[in-house]
Design an enzyme around this catalytic site. Structure first.
Site, PDB file in Angstrom:
ATOM      1  N   ASP A 265      62.541  -6.936  27.242  1.00  0.00           N
ATOM      2  CA  ASP A 265      63.775  -7.334  26.464  1.00  0.00           C
ATOM      3  C   ASP A 265      64.239  -6.173  25.664  1.00  0.00           C
ATOM      4  O   ASP A 265      64.621  -6.016  24.717  1.00  0.00           O
ATOM      5  CB  ASP A 265      63.522  -8.549  25.335  1.00  0.00           C
TER       6      ASP A 265
ATOM      7  N   THR B 113      56.401  -3.711  25.904  1.00  0.00           N
ATOM      8  CA  THR B 113      56.459  -5.026  25.407  1.00  0.00           C
ATOM      9  C   THR B 113      56.400  -5.786  26.732  1.00  0.00           C
ATOM     10  O   THR B 113      56.832  -5.403  27.864  1.00  0.00           O
ATOM     11  CB  THR B 113      57.736  -5.398  24.704  1.00  0.00           C
TER      12      THR B 113
ATOM     13  N   ARG C  34      52.066  -5.021  12.933  1.00  0.00           N
ATOM     14  CA  ARG C  34      53.131  -5.174  12.264  1.00  0.00           C
ATOM     15  C   ARG C  34      53.207  -4.770  10.710  1.00  0.00           C
ATOM     16  O   ARG C  34      52.112  -4.953  10.216  1.00  0.00           O
ATOM     17  CB  ARG C  34      53.557  -6.590  12.582  1.00  0.00           C
ATOM     18  N   CYS C  35      54.060  -4.034  10.357  1.00  0.00           N
ATOM     19  CA  CYS C  35      54.054  -3.565   8.991  1.00  0.00           C
ATOM     20  C   CYS C  35      55.186  -3.466   8.164  1.00  0.00           C
ATOM     21  O   CYS C  35      56.421  -2.923   8.446  1.00  0.00           O
ATOM     22  CB  CYS C  35      53.574  -2.017   9.168  1.00  0.00           C
TER      23      CYS C  35
ATOM     24  N   MET D 182      55.479 -16.780  27.595  1.00  0.00           N
ATOM     25  CA  MET D 182      55.769 -16.035  26.652  1.00  0.00           C
ATOM     26  C   MET D 182      57.247 -15.435  26.699  1.00  0.00           C
ATOM     27  O   MET D 182      57.885 -15.326  27.722  1.00  0.00           O
ATOM     28  CB  MET D 182      54.840 -14.979  26.243  1.00  0.00           C
ATOM     29  N   GLY D 183      57.620 -14.607  25.752  1.00  0.00           N
ATOM     30  CA  GLY D 183      58.982 -13.692  25.881  1.00  0.00           C
ATOM     31  C   GLY D 183      59.707 -13.584  24.860  1.00  0.00           C
ATOM     32  O   GLY D 183      60.941 -13.350  24.888  1.00  0.00           O
ATOM     33  N   ARG D 184      59.221 -14.317  23.670  1.00  0.00           N
ATOM     34  CA  ARG D 184      59.825 -14.306  22.557  1.00  0.00           C
ATOM     35  C   ARG D 184      61.256 -14.929  22.810  1.00  0.00           C
ATOM     36  O   ARG D 184      61.517 -16.129  23.441  1.00  0.00           O
ATOM     37  CB  ARG D 184      60.195 -13.025  21.725  1.00  0.00           C
TER      38      ARG D 184
ATOM     39  N   GLY E 146      58.453  -1.772  20.901  1.00  0.00           N
ATOM     40  CA  GLY E 146      59.672  -2.698  21.259  1.00  0.00           C
ATOM     41  C   GLY E 146      60.847  -2.213  20.257  1.00  0.00           C
ATOM     42  O   GLY E 146      60.667  -0.957  19.620  1.00  0.00           O
ATOM     43  N   ASP E 147      61.981  -2.761  20.246  1.00  0.00           N
ATOM     44  CA  ASP E 147      63.176  -2.346  19.622  1.00  0.00           C
ATOM     45  C   ASP E 147      62.682  -2.312  18.041  1.00  0.00           C
ATOM     46  O   ASP E 147      63.220  -1.165  17.593  1.00  0.00           O
ATOM     47  CB  ASP E 147      64.015  -3.405  19.589  1.00  0.00           C
ATOM     48  N   GLY E 148      61.830  -3.100  17.570  1.00  0.00           N
ATOM     49  CA  GLY E 148      61.621  -3.149  16.014  1.00  0.00           C
ATOM     50  C   GLY E 148      61.071  -1.630  15.663  1.00  0.00           C
ATOM     51  O   GLY E 148      61.192  -0.978  14.884  1.00  0.00           O
TER      52      GLY E 148
ATOM     53  N   VAL F 169      50.070  10.705  27.137  1.00  0.00           N
ATOM     54  CA  VAL F 169      50.557  11.550  26.080  1.00  0.00           C
ATOM     55  C   VAL F 169      49.677  12.717  25.624  1.00  0.00           C
ATOM     56  O   VAL F 169      49.868  13.702  25.663  1.00  0.00           O
ATOM     57  CB  VAL F 169      50.997  10.541  24.868  1.00  0.00           C
TER      58      VAL F 169
ATOM     59  N   GLU G  40      59.135 -19.575  26.067  1.00  0.00           N
ATOM     60  CA  GLU G  40      58.840 -19.668  24.767  1.00  0.00           C
ATOM     61  C   GLU G  40      60.102 -19.873  23.772  1.00  0.00           C
ATOM     62  O   GLU G  40      60.042 -20.513  22.637  1.00  0.00           O
ATOM     63  CB  GLU G  40      57.970 -18.498  24.180  1.00  0.00           C
TER      64      GLU G  40
ATOM     65  N   ASP H 198      57.790  -8.500  27.009  1.00  0.00           N
ATOM     66  CA  ASP H 198      59.006  -9.365  27.017  1.00  0.00           C
ATOM     67  C   ASP H 198      60.251  -8.663  27.916  1.00  0.00           C
ATOM     68  O   ASP H 198      61.142  -9.634  28.126  1.00  0.00           O
ATOM     69  CB  ASP H 198      59.481  -9.609  25.784  1.00  0.00           C
TER      70      ASP H 198
ATOM     71  N   GLY I  69      53.615  -6.284  19.341  1.00  0.00           N
ATOM     72  CA  GLY I  69      52.745  -6.733  20.247  1.00  0.00           C
ATOM     73  C   GLY I  69      52.260  -5.709  21.460  1.00  0.00           C
ATOM     74  O   GLY I  69      52.753  -4.816  21.654  1.00  0.00           O
TER      75      GLY I  69
HETATM   76  P1  ADP Z   1      58.526  -4.658  18.398  1.00  0.00           P
HETATM   77  O1  ADP Z   1      58.388  -3.139  18.207  1.00  0.00           O
HETATM   78  O2  ADP Z   1      57.640  -5.102  19.618  1.00  0.00           O
HETATM   79  O3  ADP Z   1      59.907  -4.995  18.660  1.00  0.00           O
HETATM   80  P2  ADP Z   1      58.368  -5.691  15.768  1.00  0.00           P
HETATM   81  O4  ADP Z   1      59.870  -6.094  15.714  1.00  0.00           O
HETATM   82  O5  ADP Z   1      57.428  -6.436  15.099  1.00  0.00           O
HETATM   83  O6  ADP Z   1      57.877  -5.447  17.230  1.00  0.00           O
HETATM   84  O7  ADP Z   1      58.240  -4.206  14.964  1.00  0.00           O
HETATM   85  C1  ADP Z   1      57.131  -3.629  15.017  1.00  0.00           C
HETATM   86  C2  ADP Z   1      57.105  -2.882  13.660  1.00  0.00           C
HETATM   87  O8  ADP Z   1      58.288  -1.745  13.586  1.00  0.00           O
HETATM   88  C3  ADP Z   1      57.337  -3.589  12.354  1.00  0.00           C
HETATM   89  O9  ADP Z   1      56.038  -4.136  12.025  1.00  0.00           O
HETATM   90  C4  ADP Z   1      57.868  -2.517  11.289  1.00  0.00           C
HETATM   91  O10 ADP Z   1      56.673  -1.806  10.921  1.00  0.00           O
HETATM   92  C5  ADP Z   1      58.789  -1.657  12.283  1.00  0.00           C
HETATM   93  N1  ADP Z   1      60.121  -1.815  12.071  1.00  0.00           N
HETATM   94  C6  ADP Z   1      60.734  -3.003  12.780  1.00  0.00           C
HETATM   95  N2  ADP Z   1      62.136  -2.976  12.593  1.00  0.00           N
HETATM   96  C7  ADP Z   1      62.124  -1.945  11.213  1.00  0.00           C
HETATM   97  C8  ADP Z   1      63.220  -1.351  10.712  1.00  0.00           C
HETATM   98  N3  ADP Z   1      64.603  -1.859  11.005  1.00  0.00           N
HETATM   99  N4  ADP Z   1      63.164  -0.187  10.352  1.00  0.00           N
HETATM  100  C9  ADP Z   1      61.873   0.530  10.032  1.00  0.00           C
HETATM  101  N5  ADP Z   1      60.511   0.089  10.706  1.00  0.00           N
HETATM  102  C10 ADP Z   1      60.941  -1.117  11.395  1.00  0.00           C
HETATM  103  O1  F6P Z   2      56.347  -9.445  22.021  1.00  0.00           O
HETATM  104  C1  F6P Z   2      55.422  -9.873  22.656  1.00  0.00           C
HETATM  105  C2  F6P Z   2      55.088 -11.198  22.411  1.00  0.00           C
HETATM  106  O2  F6P Z   2      53.703 -11.590  23.036  1.00  0.00           O
HETATM  107  C3  F6P Z   2      56.138 -12.254  22.617  1.00  0.00           C
HETATM  108  O3  F6P Z   2      56.253 -12.738  23.936  1.00  0.00           O
HETATM  109  C4  F6P Z   2      55.678 -13.436  21.442  1.00  0.00           C
HETATM  110  O4  F6P Z   2      56.717 -13.969  21.226  1.00  0.00           O
HETATM  111  C5  F6P Z   2      55.065 -12.494  20.307  1.00  0.00           C
HETATM  112  O5  F6P Z   2      54.713 -11.303  20.946  1.00  0.00           O
HETATM  113  C6  F6P Z   2      53.660 -13.057  19.684  1.00  0.00           C
HETATM  114  O6  F6P Z   2      53.250 -12.422  18.728  1.00  0.00           O
HETATM  115  P1  F6P Z   2      52.065 -12.724  18.207  1.00  0.00           P
HETATM  116  O7  F6P Z   2      50.906 -11.990  18.746  1.00  0.00           O
HETATM  117  O8  F6P Z   2      52.257 -12.228  16.749  1.00  0.00           O
HETATM  118  O9  F6P Z   2      51.702 -14.169  18.265  1.00  0.00           O
END
Ligand code: ADP
Ligand code: F6P
Length: 324
Positions: free
Chosen positions: A133, A129, A76-77, A173-175, A106-108, A27, A227, A131, A15
């Protein structure tokens, strides 16, 4: 011996969040000052796999520090979560001469960075993010702007709620996390705050609270609903039926993710952007930047992803006392 980095790639993922542009700007400019080339990767990991890669000069990041969103765009991929996708991503980096990558997300997104690091591409993550979080840091890019945006919107709802002597349920929001809800709940003086961390809330207690407050002459009743709990519209119907007090639900939605970043978001994002570059220049990899105990710092991504973080129980306790 530490690997020398010549070309730094930067991407935003997950996000978007206000302040991401300030981080990208930092950067690019810090890297140029340190004698490195910079490449912008568009649309997060999706753009990496599609080779949507552009050269970044100092002038490409002019006039963006004050803008919300991300000039690199984000996505997101799913493909990048697979081993094949990650190997392809590392190969694309090598093809374009990218030997260090800064991932703002974020963490993902950090999990993705961790995989690239294991495949030999030096990586540093920057927490981005709304959130808040991410466990290793007390600050994430965009949270400050988002809570200020939400707070102003809630003030407006409160005006009309008071005029009509209504109860208002406002969903933020906040997931799965309740930080935005808790901060707005305190900042807006909400009568009730519903947090996913305390999902076992009792709707009858809220009903009793509204009735008690009416008897004491309160003209409105603001409920901030996270949320992660959701269902605000059906909750409003049930509360109206049980209390006889007109109740409306407002879901703030994506407005919380937009807008010009606050001063704090600009300054912290700028500092983290520069720090991420400096870490890569020192030959570090698999790191994530954070803000803890009053200072900017960095952690190993594996360690950062295994840390725990929770809402402040003390703030939850006092929020109720303060809205009497
Ligand atoms: P956030 O980074 O905000 O937590 P997401 O969880 O949607 O958001 O993760 C963003 C992107 O990071 C994903 O669409 C994916 O491409 C990549 N990603 C998430 N989890 C993994 C994973 N376990 N291994 C590799 N890439 C990941
Ligand atoms: O992680 C940020 C966030 O805005 C969350 O608070 C919410 O749950 C999610 O992203 C919404 O995602 P999308 O833009 O895909 O609806």
């Amino acid at each position: 011996m530490a690997k020398e980095i010549n070309t730094i790639g930067v991407l935003t993922s997950g996000g978007d969040a206000p302040g991401m542009n300030a981080a990208i700007r930092a950067v690019v400019r810090e890297a140029i000052v340190k004698g490195k080339k910079v490449k912008g990767i568009k649309r997060g990991y999706a753009g990496l796999l599609q080779e949507e890669i552009i050269d970044m000069e100092a002038k490409n990041v002019s006039d963006i520090i004050q803008r919300g969103g991300t000039i690199l765009q984000t996505a997101r991929c799913l493909e990048f979560t697979t081993a094949e996708g990650q190997e392809k991503g590392a190969a694309v980096c090598r093809k374009h001469g990218i030997d260090g990558i800064i991932v703002i997300g974020g963490d993902g997104s950090f999990r993705g960075a961790q995989k690239l690091a294991a495949l030999g591409i030096n990586t540093v993550g920057i927490p981005g993010t709304i959130d808040l979080d991410i466990s290793c840091t007390e600050y994430t890019i965009g949270f400050d702007t988002a809570v200020n945006t939400a707070m102003e919107a809630i003030d407006k709802v409160r005006d009309t709620s008071t005029s009509h002597e209504r109860c208002s349920i406002i969903e933020v929001m906040g997931r799965g996390a309740g930080y935005i809800a808790l901060w707005c709940g305190i900042a807006n003086g909400a009568e009730d705050i519903l947090l996913p961390e305390r999902y076992d809330y009792d709707e009858q207690k809220i009903v009793n609270h509204i009735i008690e407050n009416r008897k004491r002459g309160k003209q409105h009743h603001i409920i901030i609903n996270a949320e992660g709990i959701g269902h605000s519209s059906s909750m409003a119907k049930r509360i109206e039926a049980a209390t006889g007090v007109e109740t409306r639900a407002t879901i703030l939605g994506h407005m919380q993710r937009g807008g010009s970043p606050t001063c704090k978001d600009r300054v912290y994002a700028s500092t983290m952007g520069a720090l991420a570059v400096d870490l890569l220049c020192e030959g570090k990899s698999n790191r994530v930047v954070g803000y803890r105990h009053g200072d900017f710092t960095d952690y190993d991504i594996d360690e950062a992803l295994s840390m725990d973080k929770n809402i402040s129980e003390y703030q939850v306790e006092i929020s109720r006392n303060l809205s009497r």
